[in-house]
Design an enzyme around this catalytic site. Structure first.
Site, PDB file in Angstrom:
ATOM      1  N   GLU A  53     -37.196 -34.335 -40.485  1.00 40.37           N
ATOM      2  CA  GLU A  53     -36.493 -35.450 -41.274  1.00 40.37           C
ATOM      3  C   GLU A  53     -35.647 -35.417 -42.338  1.00 40.37           C
ATOM      4  O   GLU A  53     -35.541 -34.596 -43.343  1.00 40.37           O
ATOM      5  CB  GLU A  53     -37.773 -36.016 -41.368  1.00 40.37           C
ATOM      6  CG  GLU A  53     -38.711 -37.159 -40.862  1.00 40.37           C
ATOM      7  CD  GLU A  53     -38.541 -37.868 -40.506  1.00 40.37           C
ATOM      8  OE1 GLU A  53     -37.547 -38.197 -40.586  1.00 40.37           O
ATOM      9  OE2 GLU A  53     -39.531 -37.448 -39.467  1.00 40.37           O
ATOM     10  N   HIS A  54     -34.637 -36.513 -42.432  1.00 43.25           N
ATOM     11  CA  HIS A  54     -33.077 -36.276 -42.220  1.00 43.25           C
ATOM     12  C   HIS A  54     -32.353 -34.656 -43.201  1.00 43.25           C
ATOM     13  O   HIS A  54     -32.004 -34.970 -44.126  1.00 43.25           O
ATOM     14  CB  HIS A  54     -33.353 -36.528 -44.483  1.00 43.25           C
ATOM     15  CG  HIS A  54     -34.104 -38.232 -43.744  1.00 43.25           C
ATOM     16  ND1 HIS A  54     -33.198 -39.355 -44.556  1.00 43.25           N
ATOM     17  CD2 HIS A  54     -35.357 -38.719 -44.585  1.00 43.25           C
ATOM     18  CE1 HIS A  54     -34.324 -40.351 -45.159  1.00 43.25           C
ATOM     19  NE2 HIS A  54     -35.106 -39.733 -44.306  1.00 43.25           N
ATOM     20  N   ASP A  93     -30.390 -34.187 -40.260  1.00 46.42           N
ATOM     21  CA  ASP A  93     -29.346 -34.377 -39.650  1.00 46.42           C
ATOM     22  C   ASP A  93     -28.031 -34.380 -40.011  1.00 46.42           C
ATOM     23  O   ASP A  93     -27.246 -34.221 -39.446  1.00 46.42           O
ATOM     24  CB  ASP A  93     -29.333 -35.095 -38.040  1.00 46.42           C
ATOM     25  CG  ASP A  93     -29.907 -36.516 -38.600  1.00 46.42           C
ATOM     26  OD1 ASP A  93     -30.125 -37.115 -39.696  1.00 46.42           O
ATOM     27  OD2 ASP A  93     -29.769 -37.749 -37.577  1.00 46.42           O
ATOM     28  N   SER A 115     -35.890 -46.193 -34.249  1.00 48.23           N
ATOM     29  CA  SER A 115     -34.896 -45.973 -34.237  1.00 48.23           C
ATOM     30  C   SER A 115     -34.487 -47.234 -32.029  1.00 48.23           C
ATOM     31  O   SER A 115     -33.327 -47.029 -31.689  1.00 48.23           O
ATOM     32  CB  SER A 115     -34.166 -44.356 -32.910  1.00 48.23           C
ATOM     33  OG  SER A 115     -33.295 -44.661 -32.618  1.00 48.23           O
ATOM     34  N   SER A 116     -34.890 -48.581 -32.829  1.00 43.34           N
ATOM     35  CA  SER A 116     -34.402 -49.672 -31.667  1.00 43.34           C
ATOM     36  C   SER A 116     -33.101 -49.315 -32.446  1.00 43.34           C
ATOM     37  O   SER A 116     -32.615 -50.689 -30.953  1.00 43.34           O
ATOM     38  CB  SER A 116     -35.576 -50.973 -32.107  1.00 43.34           C
ATOM     39  OG  SER A 116     -35.206 -51.030 -33.524  1.00 43.34           O
ATOM     40  N   ASP A 134     -30.708 -39.386 -33.501  1.00 43.56           N
ATOM     41  CA  ASP A 134     -30.879 -40.821 -32.819  1.00 43.56           C
ATOM     42  C   ASP A 134     -30.324 -41.104 -31.448  1.00 43.56           C
ATOM     43  O   ASP A 134     -30.716 -41.052 -30.347  1.00 43.56           O
ATOM     44  CB  ASP A 134     -30.454 -42.010 -33.620  1.00 43.56           C
ATOM     45  CG  ASP A 134     -31.643 -42.174 -34.693  1.00 43.56           C
ATOM     46  OD1 ASP A 134     -32.592 -41.038 -34.615  1.00 43.56           O
ATOM     47  OD2 ASP A 134     -31.043 -42.943 -35.581  1.00 43.56           O
TER      48      ASP A 134
END
Length: 373
Positions: free
Chosen positions: A35-36, A38, A131-132, A180
């Site tokens: 998480e966080h 990338d 991640s829509s 994403d």
């Protein structure tokens, strides 16, 4: 509307078209661990899910893009497709489409920017951390590639497209990394993907055969507009300041020729440090839990205004200073957890993977402040 034929029929009704539309599709994703990390050039381990975004579309000859959604809460919009497309107001849903179109126009040096009629339908819950929004960007890009008569892998690789769209999504105001877009374009059934960055690399890792991954909706909306957008961008901005302070410490020890562009360069750049060496470096750079803006400016040899201009923007300084030490610690420990999670999947060790996921959540909550009860 997951039924493709039903979406095509709805398109014809929405636009009064007799032509049969094409349909593009992009799945949502869930991040198993990483998480966080990338946007700091450190690895992640996500997977795609069955919920998706689908777009029925046809080309127009007048350069006008008309967008509709099967969900009436999204207003009907239209804009002119061009090399430089002005953004709509922050939070407007068409900005995600504009981001994809503008990126492809620039990449392919498009001279004649076609218009399109587009009907969007999504089964991925909105603002739920699946991640829509990136799926919408990717689905729009896939639709526009079809109109441009460009083929994936022949005219642009999936890896290249993922990197292009990750950069393109900054158009909407978010400062995320490239996880994403990469997992949406390169995921595979029954696999997670370990994704590394700069350069982008994807390794498919088989999921556990005898176990299911259950995704639960907390019903907390992760909006990316207004104050919520401000909080979302706090992570990348503070990490930029962390990187600047670490880079200064490295240059003091090893010489000014050593350049650290992102935290991931500590492991993969000229230094090739071990986890233990990075831990020691962080301890020297951040001896106390918090650091004031004035202290950061003194260490970097710049003014507090320059720090804001270069890294923090209008990010408010909390009373007592910025908690840089624990945010740096999360980057190191989460990197190690991603590597261990990949190994656990390859070994079929569900217990170890579960332990790592719990540890990741504890770090997200305690060190990075990106969780909820």
């Amino acid at each position: 509307m997951s039924d493709t034929n039903g979406l095509k029929s709805a398109f014809c009704q929405a636009f009064g078209s007799g032509a049969e539309p094409f349909v593009s599709r992009a799945p949502g994703r869930v991040n198993i661990i990483g998480e966080h990390t990338d946007y700091n050039g450190l690895p992640v381990l996500p997977m795609t899910i069955g919920e998706d975004i689908r777009i029925a579309f046809c080309e127009r000859s007048d350069g006008i893009v008309r967008m509709r959604d099967t969900d009436d809460s999204f207003p009907a919009v239209e804009f002119k497709n061009s090399a430089q497309i002005p953004p709509s107001s922050p939070g407007a849903w068409e900005n995600y489409c504009k981001a994809a179109f503008q990126a492809l126009n620039e990449h392919f040096k498009v001279r004649r920017c076609s218009g399109m009629d587009m009907l969007v339908s999504g089964s991925t819950p909105i603002s739920a951390g699946l991640s829509s929004s990136s799926a919408l960007v990717v689905a729009c890009a896939l639709a526009y590639l079809r109109v441009l008569n460009r083929d994936i892998e022949k005219d642009i690789s999936r890896l290249r497209l993922a990197g292009l769209l990750a950069e393109a999504e900054h158009y909407v105001g978010t400062k995320g990394g490239g996880m994403d877009q990469a997992i949406i374009l390169l995921g595979a059934e029954n696999c997670a993907c370990k994704i590394d960055f700069f350069p982008l690399r994807v390794e498919r890792v088989p999921l556990l055969q005898e176990h299911a991954i259950v995704v639960c909706n907390s019903l907390v909306k992760a909006q990316k507009t207004g104050e919520a957008l401000h909080r979302y961008n706090a992570g990348p901005r503070l990490c930029q300041l962390i990187c600047a302070l670490v880079s200064k410490r490295v240059q003091d020890e090893f010489g000014d020729e050593i350049k650290i562009g992102r935290l991931g360069d500590l492991w993969a750049g000229h230094l090739c440090l071990t986890h233990g060496e990075v831990e020691d470096l962080f301890a020297k750079t951040f001896p106390r839990e918090t650091m004031s803006l004035v202290e950061a400016a003194r260490r970097l040899g710049v003014s507090t205004q320059e720090i804001r201009d270069r890294w923090l923007g209008d990010l408010k300084g909390p009373e007592g200073g910025f908690a840089l030490k624990k945010r740096a610690r999360h980057q190191l420990t989460e990197y190690k957890r991603v590597e261990s999670a990949r190994d656990a999947l390859l070994a079929g060790d569900a217990s170890e993977l579960g332990w790592l996921m719990n540890a990741s959540h504890a770090s997200c909550a305690g060190d990075y402040d990106v969780s909820c009860p």
